[in-house]
Design a protein around this motif. Structure first.
Motif: not given
Length: 378
Positions: A296-307, A333-338, A352-355
């Motif tokens: 399972n892979v997660l991509v963390l990116c700035p909102k401007k690179l979403k598309d 990136h900012t989703d991590l603090s929510r 979300i199951n972060w682990g």
């Protein structure tokens, strides 16, 4: 014959050997290493003998390597083999740049007069000695741990107060008998050709490319020995047949393989190529590899690179790698603090199951590392 003692300062072993070795004699040595500069010091005498026998007292110039778990506890075999071209104490002789001529003379002499043997397994020989068998006498010198210029007393030695003994004839004969028995030991293997091959590298003409590759091997050979299949990409996943792999340049493929190796070895890696070198495609190749292994892979990116990231995992006509069917999740990136609400990428933050992620790819990680104020702007 009365015993004699040599401190290799006021009276040295070489001077006595020059007087002792005569035409037709046989020289037998049991020692840890052999230096061609020691041969040079006694060249006139050794060229006149009938036979030269040398036993490496532990595994040297053999194909069998010591187990990895033992390496830090024994003198590296490669070090003993390199002593052939001069030890650390013979650096002055090596700096004279006469190795080529000496090596050629030494190799020719070995072909004609000498034979070398070594233990192939864990066995070793506790005795170190140099013995000269004469027609009517036997002369020996012990201890004689290395056949080098320092042990001959020509160069400085590690030991400031070491003493070499020339015992009485009876002891010398006993040492020779011990050597003869060891020489016939079936656990010894003939390594004469390996010694000659090594010496030949000092004087044969080589292409510049070969010298370059040999230098790389000398630098990285221990690293290559320690690589296991566990940290190399699993070719059975078929990742090389993916669409994304086919779109990479060679340097990107090398980077992807290196990243996989670092992830498997160190559980982390930073790809710091300059702008425009295709870091995203390189990362997509790594993602495809891990997804091929059901990770399972997660991509963390700035909102401007979403598309960008959502396009590469979608079934759209403008996605050049749609056939790879990538399935990674995308968050900002900012989703991590929510702790609640929905991400614009469609994931419910609170559920979300972060682990559960095996690989996290962070795009523009410099923003991510700079803290909340910077990340919140994206």
């Amino acid at each position: 014959m009365e015993p004699k003692f040599f401190d290799n300062r006021l009276n040295i072993v070489k001077d006595d050997l020059v007087k002792t070795i005569r035409e037709g004699d046989s020289v037998s040595i049991a020692a840890a290493s052999f230096s061609m500069y020691a041969y040079q010091e006694l060249q006139e005498q050794l060229d006149s003998i009938d036979e030269f026998r040398f036993i490496f007292t532990s595994q040297t110039f053999t194909k069998k390597r010591a187990p990895k778990e033992k390496r830090e506890f024994y003198i590296p075999r490669l070090s003993r083999e390199r002593n052939l071209f001069g030890t650390d104490l013979e650096i002055r002789l090596r700096n004279e740049l006469t190795q080529k001529a000496i090596a050629q003379e030494c190799a020719n002499w070995i072909r004609e007069k000498a034979k070398f043997k070594s233990f192939e397994g864990d066995e070793n020989m506790g005795m170190t000695a140099l013995t000269v068998s004469k027609h009517d006498d036997t002369v020996s010198y012990m201890p004689f741990p290395e056949f080098t210029t320092s042990e001959l007393g020509v160069e400085r030695s590690h030991s400031n107060y070491g003493v070499v003994t020339r015992p009485e004839t009876a002891t010398s004969k006993m040492l020779l008998e011990t050597f003869d028995k060891a020489w016939e030991d079936p656990s010894l293997v003939d390594v004469t050709d390996a010694v000659i091959d090594s010496i030949q590298t000092m004087y044969q003409e080589n292409a510049p490319e070969l010298i370059y590759y040999m230098a790389l091997f000398r630098i990285f050979n221990e690293f290559l020995d320690d690589i296991s299949q566990d940290v190399l990409p699993n070719e059975r996943t078929g990742f090389r047949e993916s669409l994304i792999w086919g779109k990479l340049y060679d340097f990107q493929r090398d980077a992807a393989l290196a990243i996989i190796n670092k992830l498997e070895t160190y559980q982390g890696c930073i790809l710091a190529d300059s702008v425009g070198l295709g870091k995203t495609f390189t990362a997509l190749a790594v993602i495809k590899y891990y997804e091929s292994r059901n990770r399972n892979v997660l991509v963390l990116c700035p909102k401007k690179l979403k598309d960008n990231w959502l396009t590469y995992r979608s079934n759209l006509v403008n996605n050049p790698i749609a056939g790879d069917k990538l399935r990674y999740d995308v968050l900002y990136h900012t989703d991590l603090s929510r702790t609640r609400g929905m991400s614009d990428t469609g994931l419910p933050i609170g559920q979300i199951n972060w682990g559960n992620y095996d690989l996290v790819v962070i795009d523009e990680s410099h923003n991510f590392r700079n803290g909340g104020d910077t990340a919140s702007k994206n």
